[in-house]
Motif scaffolding. Structure first.
Motif, short mmCIF file in Angstrom:
data_model
loop_
_atom_site.label_atom_id
_atom_site.label_comp_id
_atom_site.label_asym_id
_atom_site.label_seq_id
_atom_site.Cartn_x
_atom_site.Cartn_y
_atom_site.Cartn_z
N SER A 267 -3.86 -2.77 5.04
CA SER A 267 -3.53 -2.66 6.46
C SER A 267 -2.27 -1.80 6.57
O SER A 267 -1.56 -1.59 5.58
CB SER A 267 -3.30 -4.04 7.09
N ASP A 268 -2.01 -1.29 7.76
CA ASP A 268 -0.88 -0.38 7.99
C ASP A 268 -0.38 -0.65 9.40
O ASP A 268 -1.10 -0.37 10.37
CB ASP A 268 -1.38 1.07 7.82
N VAL A 269 0.81 -1.22 9.49
CA VAL A 269 1.32 -1.73 10.77
C VAL A 269 2.74 -1.22 11.00
O VAL A 269 3.53 -1.16 10.05
CB VAL A 269 1.33 -3.29 10.76
N THR A 270 3.07 -0.87 12.22
CA THR A 270 4.46 -0.57 12.58
C THR A 270 4.84 -1.34 13.84
O THR A 270 4.05 -1.39 14.80
CB THR A 270 4.67 0.93 12.86
N ARG A 271 6.01 -1.93 13.81
CA ARG A 271 6.61 -2.47 15.03
C ARG A 271 8.05 -2.00 15.08
O ARG A 271 8.71 -1.81 14.05
CB ARG A 271 6.58 -4.01 15.04
N ILE B 131 4.72 2.39 17.34
CA ILE B 131 3.90 1.16 17.33
C ILE B 131 2.57 1.54 16.69
O ILE B 131 1.93 2.51 17.13
CB ILE B 131 3.68 0.61 18.76
N GLU B 132 2.19 0.79 15.67
CA GLU B 132 0.98 1.15 14.91
C GLU B 132 0.09 -0.07 14.72
O GLU B 132 0.55 -1.13 14.28
CB GLU B 132 1.38 1.69 13.53
N ASP B 133 -1.18 0.12 15.05
CA ASP B 133 -2.19 -0.91 14.80
C ASP B 133 -3.41 -0.29 14.15
O ASP B 133 -3.59 0.94 14.17
CB ASP B 133 -2.59 -1.58 16.13
N LEU C 289 9.92 -1.04 11.54
CA LEU C 289 9.35 -1.55 10.28
C LEU C 289 7.90 -1.07 10.17
O LEU C 289 7.09 -1.33 11.06
CB LEU C 289 9.37 -3.08 10.26
N ASP C 290 7.60 -0.33 9.12
CA ASP C 290 6.25 0.21 8.88
C ASP C 290 5.84 -0.24 7.49
O ASP C 290 6.50 0.12 6.50
CB ASP C 290 6.29 1.74 9.01
N PHE C 291 4.77 -1.00 7.40
CA PHE C 291 4.46 -1.71 6.16
C PHE C 291 2.98 -2.09 6.18
O PHE C 291 2.29 -1.87 7.19
CB PHE C 291 5.32 -2.97 6.06
N ILE D 276 -3.67 3.63 14.92
CA ILE D 276 -3.25 4.23 16.19
C ILE D 276 -1.74 4.06 16.22
O ILE D 276 -1.24 2.95 16.37
CB ILE D 276 -3.91 3.49 17.38
N GLU D 277 -1.01 5.19 16.03
CA GLU D 277 0.43 5.06 15.80
C GLU D 277 1.27 6.16 16.45
O GLU D 277 1.93 6.93 15.76
CB GLU D 277 0.73 5.00 14.30
N PRO D 278 1.25 6.21 17.79
CA PRO D 278 2.14 7.18 18.43
C PRO D 278 3.60 6.78 18.24
O PRO D 278 3.91 5.60 18.06
CB PRO D 278 1.75 7.09 19.91
N PRO E 199 0.81 -1.23 0.00
CA PRO E 199 0.00 0.00 0.00
C PRO E 199 0.84 1.27 0.00
O PRO E 199 0.33 2.33 -0.35
CB PRO E 199 -0.84 -0.12 1.27
N PHE E 200 2.10 1.17 0.39
CA PHE E 200 3.01 2.32 0.39
C PHE E 200 4.41 1.75 0.45
O PHE E 200 4.60 0.58 0.80
CB PHE E 200 2.73 3.24 1.59
N PRO E 201 5.44 2.56 0.12
CA PRO E 201 6.80 2.03 0.18
C PRO E 201 7.16 1.59 1.60
O PRO E 201 7.02 2.37 2.55
CB PRO E 201 7.66 3.22 -0.27
ZN ZN Z 1 2.28 2.92 8.87
#
Ligand code: ZN
Ligand code: ZN
Length: 362
Positions: A230-234, A337-339, A219-221, A323-325, A188-190
């Protein structure tokens, strides 16, 4: 599964009536897809009280009919969609005042409208379809939930391969390969892979920097399923976490948990943002959380509603938001961290659930 498109078209027509336009020229492809199902890369769509006409080119002749034929009249144009539009519009009954998507029409195309469309009155409109897209129906939530689960499986596979000595671009390749292997339709994005001090850049691009022991790794993917993202960061650490890393991660994790479980439909985007921001402020890191808390996702990775200090609008029921503070220390590193959560009738429903502890990998 019921076809959601007739209800979407009816809702759009009600909005057009309220705006006193007879038709809307839809030029943003995600809006075309939302209203008709057509997923090609070149189209114009006209929606009036009676008609739905999809113009596309010969590459999509078969696909357009298959995807959109049930709700739209498909016209295949070999030369110019705009030339075709000037033949289609006069045949539509009762259409004199036409809205256009002012946020999406290129100036060159707006010029065509003024030059060649002089017999209609053109009215700039913003976010008419986007506003509908903020409230997800059951099928959309299911697709995003699948994209969220897929992203989690891909991350688990990728983290098992992450090692000191790999470059950020190599890690991005491993993660993207895992996303594809798990069935993602695309990215969905680089993909963001940022290690060590690079992780202090909220939107870092993967570089040739080589991962070292003790690095934070952000990692944000995301994944794509049935067109929905979906859009997730850990943020993980290579080897054992330092006390400072663990402390900063714990601050972000707690702030994220408060917002993720406390966010509700009906709350303003600003109040949602404050759920995380207040906690980070109170721990002295407020200055280091420069971006907003989150955004809507759906057919696009950034859509409404916004969750930020400036967002006064209420979050609509049925929205899916991130939700990604994050907290970023220039030259040292950062943690985000993003969920993704669905603002359902019973409160926030998590669509991504990969573990949020500070994982020590490699
Ligand atoms: Zn993201
Ligand atoms: Zn995001």
């Amino acid at each position: 599964v019921t076809d959601a498109r007739p209800a979407r078209l009816a809702a759009l027509r009600a909005r057009l009536l309220a705006r006193e336009v007879d038709a809307l020229l839809v030029s943003a492809l995600p809006n075309v897809r939302y209203l008709t199902g057509f997923s090609g890369s070149h189209a114009l769509l006209v929606v009036s009280a009676r008609d739905v006409v999809l113009l596309t080119d010969v590459r999509y002749a078969t696909q357009a009919e298959a995807e959109a034929g049930a709700v739209a009249r498909v016209e295949i144009e070999p030369v110019s969609l705009w030339t075709r539009l000037w033949r289609v519009l006069p045949a539509l009954a009762g259409v004199t005042r036409v809205g256009f998507e002012s946020a999406h029409l290129a100036h060159r195309d707006a010029q065509r409208v003024l030059d060649q469309g002089a017999r209609w009155t053109w009215w700039p409109l913003v976010d008419e379809v986007e506003a509908l897209r903020e409230r997800k129906d059951a099928g959309e939530v299911a697709a995003i939930r699948a994209a969220g689960a897929l992203a989690g499986r891909a991350l688990a596979r990728a983290l098992a391969e992450v090692r000191v000595g790999l470059s950020e671009t190599a890690v991005a390749g491993i993660l993207e390969r895992a996303l594809r292997d798990e069935g993602s339709e695309g990215f969905p994005f680089p993909t963001i892979v940022a290690s060590g001090p690079q992780s202090a850049l909220p939107h870092a691009r993967p570089s040739r920097r080589v991962l070292a022991r003790g690095d934070l790794l952000l990692l944000d993917f995301g994944a794509v399923v049935d067109g929905y993202v979906s859009d997730v960061t850990r943020t993980v650490v290579l080897g054992a976490a330092s006390p400072e890393q663990a402390e900063l991660h714990a601050v972000v994790r707690e702030a994220q948990a408060r917002a993720r479980t406390g966010v509700r439909a009906g709350m303003s985007g600003r109040d949602a943002d404050a759920l995380a921001r207040r906690y980070i402020d109170d721990r002295g890191w407020g200055e280091a959380f420069g971006h907003s808390l989150g955004h809507g996702i759906g057919l696009e990775v950034h859509e409404g509603p916004r969750l930020s200090r400036a967002a006064e609008a209420a979050l609509p029921p049925g929205a899916v938001v991130t939700i990604e503070p994050g907290v970023y220390r220039p030259g040292w590193g950062g943690v985000r961290i993003e969920d993704d959560v669905w603002l359902g009738p019973d409160g926030p429903d998590p669509l991504t659930d990969f573990p949020r502890d500070l994982l020590e990998v490699g």
